[in-house]
Structure formats: structure tokens, C-alpha cells
Design a protein around this motif. Structure first.
Motif, PDB file in Angstrom:
ATOM      1  N   LEU A   4      36.464  41.124  45.169  1.00 40.19           N
ATOM      2  CA  LEU A   4      36.175  41.993  44.021  1.00 40.19           C
ATOM      3  C   LEU A   4      34.731  41.822  43.557  1.00 40.19           C
ATOM      4  N   GLU A  36      42.653  48.676  43.384  1.00 39.86           N
ATOM      5  CA  GLU A  36      43.929  48.290  42.763  1.00 39.86           C
ATOM      6  C   GLU A  36      44.723  47.353  43.670  1.00 39.86           C
ATOM      7  N   ALA A  85      41.407  42.498  36.025  1.00 37.09           N
ATOM      8  CA  ALA A  85      42.155  41.529  36.827  1.00 37.09           C
ATOM      9  C   ALA A  85      41.395  40.205  36.949  1.00 37.09           C
ATOM     10  N   LEU A  86      40.081  40.278  37.045  1.00 36.11           N
ATOM     11  CA  LEU A  86      39.275  39.054  37.141  1.00 36.11           C
ATOM     12  C   LEU A  86      39.291  38.272  35.836  1.00 36.11           C
ATOM     13  N   GLY A 106      37.786  46.300  38.865  1.00 38.25           N
ATOM     14  CA  GLY A 106      38.373  44.980  39.095  1.00 38.25           C
ATOM     15  C   GLY A 106      38.164  44.006  37.964  1.00 38.25           C
ATOM     16  N   SER A 128      43.079  43.981  43.630  1.00 38.08           N
ATOM     17  CA  SER A 128      43.323  43.321  42.340  1.00 38.08           C
ATOM     18  C   SER A 128      44.718  42.724  42.275  1.00 38.08           C
ATOM     19  N   ARG A 129      45.701  43.412  42.848  1.00 40.01           N
ATOM     20  CA  ARG A 129      47.077  42.906  42.810  1.00 40.01           C
ATOM     21  C   ARG A 129      47.220  41.587  43.563  1.00 40.01           C
TER      22      ARG A 129
END
Length: 221
Positions: free
Chosen positions: A118, A97, A129-130, A126, A100-101
Motif C-alpha cells: 500500500l 480494496e 486500513a493503514l 489505503g 487493504s483487506r
């Protein structure tokens, strides 16, 4: 190790003593060892640096992840950033997490590093987010996001990759999207990739042929 002896070795002009001090942190509490190890990454001696990298990876806790992440923002030291990437690529799964942020950071290099990490982690946490990073304003970040989605190999992202491929104008990003589709795709890739067989880019044509061959689908020229 006695604290006075440790500090003397850690500040020594002799790199072998500094490395010995770093390696001596193995049995120390994390709240003591991690700050020293992060500092040791900035040492001028590669041996000391590597000892710190190895021990940070060995500790491998979320606390290490959160202590190393700030190094990605150091624009003055590419080697330091690379060492941070090396550590996080090995243990960032402890806190996907937080990695990802980083895809929301202002600095595009940090976003690119996060996308690359990631992919190395290959953790499906992940993926969302990707997918969002495929819309990043920076083409290098978009390319890294596509590459990493291919490395993770979640077939559920095929639709998103195809959608981005239809809208993407950058040739290198398209190349990354095609390679990713070749790694995670299914027969849905045939139509979207066929248009590149007669396009102006030889690189995209070759990538498309290769992607479709991986799944033994007919090549329509």
C-alpha cells in the motif's frame, strides 16, 4: 502461438524455450495467459520468472491482482512471495480494496506485505486500513504501516500518527512513526517529538531532529 507448440515449450527442459513460451502469451486472452504466468513464477529459472513478472505487470488488470495475492500466503517460498510483492506493488492500485483487506489476514507476514504494498502504491484509498494497522499486535506490521503512511503523504493522518506515538513502546515502531511524521507532518509534530530530544534513545533523538528540520521549526532541547 499454436497451443501444442506452446505447451511443449512451456514444459521443455530448456529455459530459453520456456521463456519464449511465456513471452508468447502476450497476445493470448487473459483467462488463458494469467494462470500460465502465475505458474511460470514458480519456474526454477530467473529469466523465466522475470518474463512472467514483466508480462503480469504489463497486463495489469484486477484479475492479475487477484491471481497473485494468494502467492503472498505461500510460507514455503520466500522468493515467490517477493515476486508477488513486486507485481502487486506495481499494479495493486487496480484493486486497493483487496490489498487493504489483507491487513486483516491471520498471518502477520501477509499483513506486513500488504502494508508495504500500500505504501508503494501511494493510493489514499489505503490510508484508513493503514491507520487501523497502526494498532496491529505485531510490531513489524505497525512499523510497515507507519512507513507506508509516510510514503503516501496524506497530511490528514498526522493526528493518528501522533496518537500512536504517545502510546507505542517499541523503539523501532516509534522510529517509523517519527519518520512518517517528518514526511507528512506540520507544526503539530514539535511537541510530541521534543520529548525524544532528551530521551535515552539516540536513534529516536536523531530521527526527531531530522523530522523537525524538514519543516524548519525550532528545535527545543
Amino acid at each position: 502461438m499454436n497451443q501444442d507448440i506452446f505447451l511443449k515449450q512451456f514444459k521443455s527442459d530448456d529455459p530459453s524455450l520456456r521463456r519464449e513460451a511465456v513471452e508468447g502469451l502476450r497476445d493470448s486472452p487473459e483467462n488463458v495467459s494469467i494462470p500460465f504466468l502465475v505458474t511460470a513464477l514458480m519456474d526454477e529459472n530467473p529469466g523465466v520468472q522475470q518474463a512472467a513478472i514483466d508480462l503480469l505487470i504489463e497486463i495489469g488488470t484486477p484479475e492479475v491482482v487477484n491471481s497473485v495475492i494468494p502467492l503472498l500466503r505461500d510460507e514455503l517460498s520466500a522468493p515467490l512471495r517477493n515476486m508477488a510483492v513486486e507485481v502487486l506493488s506495481r499494479i495493486g492500485g487496480q484493486d486497493v480494496e483487496s490489498i487493504s483487506r489483507l491487513l486483516k489476514e491471520e498471518n502477520f507476514d501477509v499483513r506486513r506485505f500488504a502494508a508495504d504494498i500500500l505504501g508503494e502504491l501511494k493510493d489514499k484509498l489505503g490510508v484508513h486500513a493503514l491507520i487501523e494497522a497502526l494498532k496491529d499486535p505485531n510490531p513489524n506490521v505497525r512499523s510497515s504501516a507507519a512507513n507506508s503512511l509516510g510514503m503516501i503523504g496524506d497530511a490528514g493522518v498526522v493526528g493518528s500518527l501522533i496518537e500512536c506515538l504517545a502510546a507505542e513502546k517499541d523503539e523501532w515502531v516509534n522510529f517509523s512513526l517519527i519518520e512518517a511524521l517528518g514526511k507528512v507532518g506540520d507544526e503539530r509534530i514539535i511537541g510530541p517529538l521534543t520529548k525524544f530530544l532528551e530521551g535515552d534513545s539516540e536513534a529516536l533523538m536523531i530521527a526527531s531532529v531530522d523530522a523537525m528540520k524538514r519543516f524548519n521549526v525550532p528545535i527545543v532541547a
